[in-house]
Enzyme design. Structure first.
Site, PDB file in Angstrom:
ATOM      1  N   CYS A  23       0.828  -1.206   0.000  1.00 24.81           N
ATOM      2  CA  CYS A  23       0.000   0.000   0.000  1.00 24.81           C
ATOM      3  C   CYS A  23       0.868   1.265   0.000  1.00 24.81           C
ATOM      4  CB  CYS A  23      -0.901  -0.049   1.240  1.00 24.81           C
ATOM      5  SG  CYS A  23      -1.676   1.498   1.686  1.00 24.81           S
ATOM      6  N   CYS A  26       0.219   3.695   2.864  1.00 28.90           N
ATOM      7  CA  CYS A  26       0.743   3.116   4.113  1.00 28.90           C
ATOM      8  C   CYS A  26       2.227   3.435   4.266  1.00 28.90           C
ATOM      9  CB  CYS A  26       0.529   1.605   4.136  1.00 28.90           C
ATOM     10  SG  CYS A  26      -1.202   1.105   4.077  1.00 28.90           S
TER      11      CYS A  26
END
Length: 105
Positions: A23, A26
């Site tokens: 991600c 993230c």
């Protein structure tokens, strides 16, 4: 994640970052959390949970998007958000939950 339940049950706020290695947002959130940890020190716990390695835990907390950040205190989720959050916003939520009931009386 055997420590997870113990950490979120504490009176000390615990900020949990549910993330995934694949991600992009993230990866942006990671350094921000490190900055927050430096600023709040031992007044709060910050924990990262990889949803791919901890699918059951992610399902328990209904994590459908990453990053999902949940702030726990005394075992209760007191704040939750999805998406990258800035350090000052995270610090504010942590500080909002530092006071205990005995402090407020």
């Amino acid at each position: 994640m055997s420590d997870f339940e113990q950490l979120i049950q504490q009176d000390k706020p615990t900020l949990v970052d549910f993330f995934a290695t694949w991600c992009g947002p993230c990866r942006v959130q990671g350094p921000i959390l490190e900055e927050v940890k430096k600023k709040v020190g031992d007044t709060a716990n910050i924990l990262k949970v990889d949803i791919d390695q901890n699918r059951r835990l992610a399902a328990t907390y209904n994590v459908r998007s990453v990053p999902t950040l949940i702030l726990f205190k005394n075992g209760e989720a007191v704040w939750r958000t999805v998406g990258v959050q800035q350090a000052d916003e995270l610090e504010r939520h942590i500080h909002d939950h530092l006071a205990t009931k005995s402090d407020e009386e």
